[in-house]
Design an enzyme around this catalytic site. Structure first.
Site, PDB file in Angstrom:
ATOM      1  N   ASP A  84       0.710  -1.260   0.247  1.00 38.63           N
ATOM      2  CA  ASP A  84       0.028  -0.036   0.018  1.00 38.63           C
ATOM      3  C   ASP A  84       0.895   1.293  -0.012  1.00 38.63           C
ATOM      4  O   ASP A  84       1.473   1.466   1.026  1.00 38.63           O
ATOM      5  CB  ASP A  84      -1.016  -0.180   1.212  1.00 38.63           C
ATOM      6  CG  ASP A  84      -1.748   1.220   1.316  1.00 38.63           C
ATOM      7  OD1 ASP A  84      -2.015   1.885   0.403  1.00 38.63           O
ATOM      8  OD2 ASP A  84      -2.308   1.371   2.667  1.00 38.63           O
ATOM      9  N   ASP A 302      -2.852   7.621  -5.931  1.00 34.03           N
ATOM     10  CA  ASP A 302      -3.461   6.666  -5.130  1.00 34.03           C
ATOM     11  C   ASP A 302      -3.553   5.218  -5.790  1.00 34.03           C
ATOM     12  O   ASP A 302      -4.843   5.239  -6.234  1.00 34.03           O
ATOM     13  CB  ASP A 302      -4.554   7.395  -4.869  1.00 34.03           C
ATOM     14  CG  ASP A 302      -5.381   6.440  -3.357  1.00 34.03           C
ATOM     15  OD1 ASP A 302      -4.513   5.610  -3.170  1.00 34.03           O
ATOM     16  OD2 ASP A 302      -6.392   6.872  -2.837  1.00 34.03           O
TER      17      ASP A 302
END
Ligand SMILES: *[C@@H]1O[C@H](CO)[C@@H](O)[C@H](O)[C@H]1NC(C)=O
Ligand SMILES: *[C@@H]1O[C@H](CO)[C@@H](O)[C@H](O)[C@H]1NC(C)=O
Ligand SMILES: *[C@@H]1O[C@H](CO)[C@@H](O)[C@H](O)[C@H]1NC(C)=O
Ligand SMILES: *[C@@H]1O[C@H](CO)[C@@H](O)[C@H](O)[C@H]1NC(C)=O
Ligand SMILES: *[C@@H]1O[C@H](CO)[C@@H](O)[C@H](O)[C@H]1NC(C)=O
Ligand SMILES: *[C@@H]1O[C@H](CO)[C@@H](O)[C@H](O)[C@H]1NC(C)=O
Length: 530
Positions: A84, A302
C-alpha cells in the site's frame, strides 16, 4: 466464492542474482473491501432497484489491492500482506487475535461470532513461536484504522523478513493482537505518515523502503511501481531500481508537494504532485486535440483507488466533449456505448510533458448499450489519480529526494527484456530529466480550477507556442509565449469570435430523447466493458 487465494510469483532471473534491488510481483484484486476482493473484477456499475421504485447506479470494486507473501520469523511463518503506497507501516495479524474465527484462547468469548473474521487464508504470526522476534518494549501500542472501518492494534517489534528473493532484518513492524481486518498491510508510503508520529510519545522510524536501503538490499529508498495493463492480473514493484523497458519516451521528474502544510506538516506525507492540465486527444493521424483545463491542481497518486476523480467542472467539460450527458435518472454521465471513441486519450499535462491515458479506461459499461463515464466529480479543486490513470504510467517514488518520476507505461514487455538500472544513494532517478515546468508547482494561492487554455503546444522542444482560449462570450484570445532560457515574454491579442472547440469525432452524439436504451439498461446488471 469471494476470496481468491493469493499466489506468489517470484521475479525469476532478473533479480535472483542481483543484490542491489528487490523485485516484487503482486497480484491485483479489486473490491469494496479486501474480504470481498477478487481478481479479474474491474470496477463495475450496478443498477439496483431501490424499494422506492427508482433505479440507482452504484459503483462496485472501488478499491484495489496488491497482495504479496512474506515469510516472517524463525522458523519462517508465511503471511500475505497488501502492498500500500497510501500508508506507511507494516503490520501483520497475530495468532492471538480474538477476532479470528479459529481463535479459542482467552478472550475468545468477548467477540461475537458475527464480528469475527477468517484469518486462515492470509495467515497469522505467532511471535511466541519465533526465536528471533524482539519486541520494542518502549514503543507505545500500534493502532491504525482504515477507510473501510477495519482497525488493527498491537505491539511493535522486529524479526527476520523473507520477501520473495531477499532476507531483510531490522524492519520494525507491528503484530496486531486485535484486528477485524482479514489481511495485514505493508505500507510503503512516506515516513511522515507512520502511525507512530501521532499519540502521546510520537516518533518516526525507518520503514520498509528505508530499511531495504539501510540493510544493503537496495542502495536507495526509491521504488518503481508498474501496474501493468488494466487487464493483466499482476503488476510489479522494483525497490531500489528503475526498469527502463517498462516505459516509452522520456521519464520526467516532479517534486512531491506538501499539500497539507497548512495542517502543520513540515514535509509531505502523501504522494501529491501538481497536475498542470487535462485534455483529450485522438490518436488518429489527423488527431483532434482539445484542452479541458490548464489550471494547476494538486493530484494524489493513489494506487489503492481504482477510479480517477477530478473537479466537477472538469468532469462536466470532459463529458460534454464526449457527448455524454448527466442522466437525472442515474445521477451519472451516460452515453451510448456505440459512441465511445476507441482511439481517444485523456491527456494529463504535468508541466510540459504528458501522460496519455486510454479513454476506454474511464468508460464503464452498464448494459449492452449504456455506458457510464467512470471519471468522477469532486467538490474540491483537487484530483485523485487512481488505477485508471496509474495503469498508463510508470511511476518512480523517490522517497529520498521527495520526487516522483513519471513516464508513459509500456505493456507486453517480457521480463527477459528488462533494462534494470540500480539507483544509488540520493543520486535520483537515472535517465530522468526534470519536467520543463518542474518548479511551477501548485500552491495554496491557486484558486478555482477553470476550463480552457492549451496544454498541447507547451512542448519542451518548442520555443514559441500559441495558446488559444475561448472566453465565455466566445471571444478567442491567442497568446503567444516565447520561451528562452532566461525569460518568458507573452503577448496577447483578441482575434475574433467563434463557437466552442469540439472533438470532431463526437460532434454527432445527441443524447436527448434516447429513452429507449436507458430503459433497456435498467433491467439488469452489467459487467465491465472488456
Ligand atoms: C503459505 O505458503 C504456502 C506454500 O507456498 C501457500 O500455499 C499458502 O497459501 C501460504 N499462506 C499464506 C497465508 O500466504
Ligand atoms: C522503539 O520505540 C521507541 C519509542 O519509545 C522509538 O524511539 C524507537 O525508534 C523504536 N525502535 C525501533 C527500532 O523502531
Ligand atoms: C471493525 O471494528 C470496528 C470497531 O469495533 C467496527 O466499527 C467496524 O464496523 C468493524 N468492521 C468490520 C468490517 O468488521
Ligand atoms: C534467508 O534466510 C534463510 C534463513 O536464515 C536462509 O535459509 C536463506 O538461505 C536466506 N536466503 C537468502 C536469499 O539469503
Ligand atoms: C495486546 O497486547 C497489548 C500489549 O502487550 C496488551 O496490553 C493487550 O492486553 C493485548 N490484547 C489482547 C487482546 O491480547
Ligand atoms: C484503448 O483500449 C481499447 C480497449 O482495450 C483498445 O481497443 C484501443 O486500441 C486502445 N486505444 C489506444 C489508442 O491505445
Amino acid at each position: 466464492m469471494l476470496l481468491a487465494p493469493s499466489v506468489l510469483f517470484p521475479l525469476v532471473a532478473v533479480c535472483a542474482a542481483a543484490k542491489d534491488y528487490v523485485g516484487m510481483r503482486f497480484e491485483k484484486k479489486f473490491g469494496d473491501n479486501y474480504a470481498g476482493a477478487t481478481k479479474w473484477q474491474r470496477p463495475q456499475m450496478r443498477l439496483a432497484k431501490r424499494n422506492t421504485g427508482y433505479e440507482e447506479i452504484t459503483l462496485t470494486n472501488q478499491q484495489s489491492f496488491f497482495s504479496v507473501e512474506l515469510d516472517v520469523g524463525t522458523p519462517a511463518q508465511n503471511v500475505t500482506v497488501l502492498v500500500d503506497t497510501g500508508s506507511s507501516d507494516l503490520w501483520i495479524t497475530g495468532a492471538d487475535n480474538p477476532y479470528c474465527l479459529t481463535y479459542s484462547g482467552s478472550g475468545a468469548d468477548s467477540i461475537p461470532r458475527r464480528d469475527r473474521v477468517d484469518c486462515s487464508e492470509y495467515g497469522t504470526f505467532s511471535l511466541e513461536d519465533s526465536s528471533t522476534w524482539s519486541q520494542n518494549s518502549s514503543a507505545p501500542p500500534f493502532y491504525i484504522t482504515y477507510g473501510d472501518t477495519t482497525f488493527a492494534s498491537g505491539v511493535w517489534g522486529q524479526d527476520h523478513l523473507h520477501l520473495q528473493d531477499v532476507n531483510v532484518t531490522g524492519v520494525s513492524f507491528a503484530v496486531a493482537n486485535r484486528t477485524n481486518s482479514t489481511v495485514g498491510v505493508m505500507g510503503i508510503g512516506l515516513p511522515g505518515l507512520e502511525t507512530t508520529n501521532s499519540g502521546s510519545r510520537p516518533y518516526t522510524y525507518a520503514n520498509f523502503p528505508q530499511v531495504l536501503k539501510n540493510s544493503g538490499a537496495t542502495q536507495s529508498a526509491l521504488y518503481s511501481l508498474y501496474l501493468n495493463d488494466l487487464e493483466e492480473e499482476r503488476g510489479s514493484i522494483l525497490f531500489g531500481a528503475v526498469d527502463h523497458s517498462k516505459y516509452t519516451g522520456s521519464m520526467y521528474t516532479l517534486p512531491i508537494i506538501n499539500r497539507l502544510q497548512s495542517y502543520g506538516y513540515t514535509t509531505p506525507i502523501q504522494f501529491d504532485i501538481t497536475l498542470q492540465g487535462i485534455g483529450l486527444s485522438s490518436s488518429e493521424s489527423n488527431g483532434d486535440e482539445v484542452t479541458i483545463t490548464s489550471t494547476k491542481m494538486p493530484a494524489l497518486l493513489d494506487s489503492g483507488t481504482t477510479m480517477t476523480y477530478l473537479p466537477s467542472n472538469i468532469v462536466s467539460q470532459i463529458a460534454q466533449q464526449l457527448g455524454a450527458s448527466m442522466s437525472a435518472r442515474f445521477g451519472q454521465y451516460v452515453l451510448p456505448c456505440s459512441n465511445v471513441p476507441e482511439n481517444m486519450h485523456l491527456v494529463y499535462d504535468f508541466g510540459g510533458f504528458h501522460i496519455n491515458s486510454n479513454l476506454t479506461n474511464y468508460i464503464v459499461q452498464a448494459s449492452q448499450t449504456l455506458c457510464i463515464l467512470g471519471l468522477f466529480p469532486r467538490d474540491s479543486n483537487t484530483a485523485i489519480l487512481g488505477d485508471t490513470f496509474l495503469t498508463d504510467a510508470y511511476v518512480v517514488y523517490d522517497l529520498e529526494n521527495l520526487q516522483i518520476g513519471l513516464a508513459q507505461a509500456k505493456f507486453g514487455v517480457s521480463d527477459s527484456d528488462a533494462k534494470i538500472d540500480i539507483v544509488t544513494g540520493s543520486a535520483g532517478i537515472p535517465s530522468a530529466q526534470r519536467a520543463p515546468d518542474y518548479s511551477s508547482t501548485w500552491s495554496t494561492s491557486v484558486g478555482t480550477v477553470t476550463t480552457g487554455g492549451n496544454i498541447f503546444t507547451l512542448n519542451p522542444h518548442e520555443t514559441a507556442v500559441l495558446i488559444s482560449s475561448v472566453s465565455g462570450s466566445g471571444v478567442v484570445t491567442q497568446t503567444v509565449t516565447r520561451r528562452t532560457s532566461t525569460a518568458t515574454s507573452t503577448s496577447t491579442q483578441t482575434t475574433g469570435t467563434t463557437g466552442t472547440t469540439t472533438v470532431r469525432r463526437n460532434d454527432a452524439i445527441a443524447l436527448s430523447g434516447n429513452h429507449g436504451w436507458i430503459m433497456a439498461a435498467a433491467a439488469f446488471c452489467c459487467s465491465f466493458l472488456y
